[in-house]
Enzyme design. Sequence first.
Site, PDB file in Angstrom:
ATOM      1  N   HIS A 271       0.855  -1.194   0.000  1.00 56.71           N
ATOM      2  CA  HIS A 271       0.000   0.000   0.000  1.00 56.71           C
ATOM      3  C   HIS A 271       0.881   1.231   0.000  1.00 56.71           C
ATOM      4  O   HIS A 271       1.944   1.250   0.617  1.00 56.71           O
ATOM      5  CB  HIS A 271      -0.915   0.019   1.233  1.00 56.71           C
ATOM      6  N   ASP A 327      -7.945  -5.266  -0.574  1.00 58.07           N
ATOM      7  CA  ASP A 327      -8.361  -6.087  -1.727  1.00 58.07           C
ATOM      8  C   ASP A 327      -8.025  -7.563  -1.587  1.00 58.07           C
ATOM      9  O   ASP A 327      -8.438  -8.359  -2.429  1.00 58.07           O
ATOM     10  CB  ASP A 327      -7.690  -5.539  -2.997  1.00 58.07           C
TER      11      ASP A 327
HETATM   12  C1  SDX Z   1      -5.970   0.128  -3.232  1.00 59.52           C
HETATM   13  O1  SDX Z   1      -4.288   4.570  -2.078  1.00 59.52           O
HETATM   14  C2  SDX Z   1      -5.254   3.927  -1.576  1.00 59.52           C
HETATM   15  O2  SDX Z   1      -5.749   4.255  -0.496  1.00 59.52           O
HETATM   16  C3  SDX Z   1      -5.754   2.785  -2.394  1.00 59.52           C
HETATM   17  C4  SDX Z   1      -6.807   1.928  -1.722  1.00 59.52           C
HETATM   18  C5  SDX Z   1      -8.074   2.692  -1.513  1.00 59.52           C
HETATM   19  O3  SDX Z   1      -8.817   2.342  -0.584  1.00 59.52           O
HETATM   20  O4  SDX Z   1      -8.367   3.587  -2.333  1.00 59.52           O
HETATM   21  O5  SDX Z   1      -6.329   1.465  -0.477  1.00 59.52           O
HETATM   22  C6  SDX Z   1      -7.163   0.714  -2.587  1.00 59.52           C
HETATM   23  O6  SDX Z   1      -5.647   0.514  -4.324  1.00 59.52           O
HETATM   24  C7  SDX Z   1      -5.153  -0.887  -2.480  1.00 59.52           C
HETATM   25  C8  SDX Z   1      -3.917  -1.367  -3.303  1.00 59.52           C
HETATM   26  C9  SDX Z   1      -4.394  -2.452  -4.261  1.00 59.52           C
HETATM   27  N1  SDX Z   1      -3.280  -2.818  -5.207  1.00 59.52           N
HETATM   28  C10 SDX Z   1      -2.679  -4.006  -5.102  1.00 59.52           C
HETATM   29  O7  SDX Z   1      -2.890  -4.854  -4.237  1.00 59.52           O
HETATM   30  C11 SDX Z   1      -1.663  -4.269  -6.218  1.00 59.52           C
HETATM   31  C12 SDX Z   1      -0.388  -4.859  -5.614  1.00 59.52           C
HETATM   32  N2  SDX Z   1       0.262  -3.823  -4.834  1.00 59.52           N
HETATM   33  C13 SDX Z   1       1.349  -3.073  -5.445  1.00 59.52           C
HETATM   34  O8  SDX Z   1       1.134  -2.754  -6.792  1.00 59.52           O
HETATM   35  C14 SDX Z   1       1.874  -1.955  -4.562  1.00 59.52           C
HETATM   36  O9  SDX Z   1       2.002  -2.482  -3.307  1.00 59.52           O
HETATM   37  C15 SDX Z   1       1.152  -0.648  -4.482  1.00 59.52           C
HETATM   38  C16 SDX Z   1       1.096   0.035  -5.798  1.00 59.52           C
HETATM   39  C17 SDX Z   1      -0.227  -0.808  -3.924  1.00 59.52           C
HETATM   40  C18 SDX Z   1       1.932   0.228  -3.519  1.00 59.52           C
HETATM   41  O10 SDX Z   1       3.230   0.276  -3.954  1.00 59.52           O
HETATM   42  P1  SDX Z   1       4.336   1.006  -3.018  1.00 59.52           P
HETATM   43  O11 SDX Z   1       4.049   0.832  -1.587  1.00 59.52           O
HETATM   44  O12 SDX Z   1       4.467   2.398  -3.519  1.00 59.52           O
HETATM   45  O13 SDX Z   1       5.568   0.178  -3.276  1.00 59.52           O
HETATM   46  P2  SDX Z   1       6.519   0.358  -4.522  1.00 59.52           P
HETATM   47  O14 SDX Z   1       5.696   0.164  -5.770  1.00 59.52           O
HETATM   48  O15 SDX Z   1       7.326   1.609  -4.370  1.00 59.52           O
HETATM   49  O16 SDX Z   1       7.475  -0.890  -4.309  1.00 59.52           O
HETATM   50  C19 SDX Z   1       8.364  -0.931  -3.181  1.00 59.52           C
HETATM   51  C20 SDX Z   1       8.978  -2.330  -3.210  1.00 59.52           C
HETATM   52  C21 SDX Z   1       9.414  -2.727  -4.617  1.00 59.52           C
HETATM   53  O17 SDX Z   1      10.452  -3.697  -4.463  1.00 59.52           O
HETATM   54  P3  SDX Z   1      12.026  -3.185  -4.625  1.00 59.52           P
HETATM   55  O18 SDX Z   1      12.083  -2.452  -5.936  1.00 59.52           O
HETATM   56  O19 SDX Z   1      12.275  -2.319  -3.427  1.00 59.52           O
HETATM   57  O20 SDX Z   1      12.802  -4.474  -4.599  1.00 59.52           O
HETATM   58  O21 SDX Z   1       7.975  -3.280  -2.822  1.00 59.52           O
HETATM   59  C22 SDX Z   1       7.730  -4.161  -3.893  1.00 59.52           C
HETATM   60  C23 SDX Z   1       8.206  -3.452  -5.156  1.00 59.52           C
HETATM   61  O22 SDX Z   1       8.549  -4.401  -6.153  1.00 59.52           O
HETATM   62  N3  SDX Z   1       6.292  -4.383  -3.917  1.00 59.52           N
HETATM   63  C24 SDX Z   1       5.737  -5.575  -4.121  1.00 59.52           C
HETATM   64  C25 SDX Z   1       4.352  -5.379  -4.014  1.00 59.52           C
HETATM   65  N4  SDX Z   1       4.112  -4.069  -3.753  1.00 59.52           N
HETATM   66  C26 SDX Z   1       5.311  -3.462  -3.706  1.00 59.52           C
HETATM   67  N5  SDX Z   1       6.300  -6.782  -4.397  1.00 59.52           N
HETATM   68  C27 SDX Z   1       5.439  -7.817  -4.535  1.00 59.52           C
HETATM   69  N6  SDX Z   1       4.084  -7.680  -4.443  1.00 59.52           N
HETATM   70  C28 SDX Z   1       3.527  -6.500  -4.182  1.00 59.52           C
HETATM   71  N7  SDX Z   1       2.214  -6.384  -4.088  1.00 59.52           N
END
Ligand code: SDX
Length: 392
Positions: A271, A327
């Site tokens: 998140h 989710d």
């Molecule tokens: C919602 O904003 C809101 O409030 C949204 C929401 C709402 O109520 O409106 O809460 C609803 O959208 C919830 C989120 C639903 N999306 C998902 O579940 C999709 C999977 N999640 C990721 O895409 C991700 O976690 C995000 C986009 C939600 C958040 O990304 P972050 O926290 O900004 O993390 P990042 O993209 O900067 O990544 C940081 C690290 C990376 O690894 P490194 O490059 O450091 O090695 O964490 C890893 C990413 O690869 N990472 C994940 C991951 N999420 C981040 N690795 C594996 N699985 C994941 N889900």
Amino acid sequence: TTGDTTLDVGFVNTASCQSAITYIDGDAGILRYRGYPIDQLAEKSSFLETSYLLIYGELPSAQQLAEFDQRLRRHTLLVEDMKNFFDGFPRDAHPMSVLSSAVSALGTFYQDSHDPHDPEAVEISTIRLMAKLPTIASYAFRKSQGQSLLYPDNDFNLVENFLWMTFGQPTEQYDLDPDLAKALDLLFILHADHEQNCSTSTVRLVGSSEANLFSSISAGIHALSGPLHGGANSAVLEMLGKIQSSGGDVAEFVRKVKNKEDGVKLMGFGHRVYKNYDPRAAIVKKTAHELLAKAGQNPLLDLAMELEQTALEDDYFVERKLYPNVDFYTGLIYESMGFPSNMFTVLFAIGRLPGWIAQYREMITDPATKIGRPRQVYVGESERRYVSAEQR
Ligand code: SDX
């Protein structure tokens, strides 16, 4: 200093806006609507009452709630011409595309109430959208199934009416399952607002140009459809299905995620704000257990729990503060309710609507809460002189 937190100047400069609607502490896993903790609203409130709280700022008296309920019931019907609109889409059109287009089209029937600076226009648009979005959502579903469209039955409240129009049959009395209605009501409460997420920021940004409420909400629905935002609930079910069909090897799947093979992510985890367990996910997980256990053993729920446990004990996820978000379990519940996965994000939109509306109304009435025109850090070429094609 605001509420419980002193925002340092750096954060304030990066904050997109100020707002008095929803408070999140991502590190502590706190979520409050107008100051009320989400777990108290989940336990004691209803979607209708929580919508009133978000939109008007206070919990309603019993009379105010009854009046709000009655006003919504009297606006659930769509203008008859809107029905033709649903015939224009291919049957396999994604319901989120139908929803956003239909909301935009709905606005064209009410052009006399578009002025964002006319409180009466904003109020009647609020009621029309709150009352009619469930009708539009059920029509999008029924059309995709080749089923007849059912008129709302105003003996039902908003959530019950949605279930009637979605799953009812014109030839027989609808046998409403009160547990199902209660579970869906709870899920809508949990989705009702979430400060400046992608779709809410979209509603505010579009509305900041003084676009009307229907257009701003239509834009928010498009933003929500993305798999990294509202589309994640469907993506989680798809992910669990793939793990199951490849033999249910959770360790192998987690290995792929950690190695970032084929860009695989653990959907429903992580998140932008919560660096702790999403408080909504904990409530959804409990509901999933209660509902799915009733429906008998669910192998995908067992798989989801094994996946969650594995990730929570793995340094890769712990170091990156990746926890289940709202989710992770919702898709399993929606599927057990009889919704196909392409409807999951539509359900998210119905739940989020009061939050979008509340944030639009706040932005319109209090310019201090407006998202300013976003700026950028320019990293492109410095000034260059034009050369003719012959010299390139
Ligand atoms: C919602 O904003 C809101 O409030 C949204 C929401 C709402 O109520 O409106 O809460 C609803 O959208 C919830 C989120 C639903 N999306 C998902 O579940 C999709 C999977 N999640 C990721 O895409 C991700 O976690 C995000 C986009 C939600 C958040 O990304 P972050 O926290 O900004 O993390 P990042 O993209 O900067 O990544 C940081 C690290 C990376 O690894 P490194 O490059 O450091 O090695 O964490 C890893 C990413 O690869 N990472 C994940 C991951 N999420 C981040 N690795 C594996 N699985 C994941 N889900």
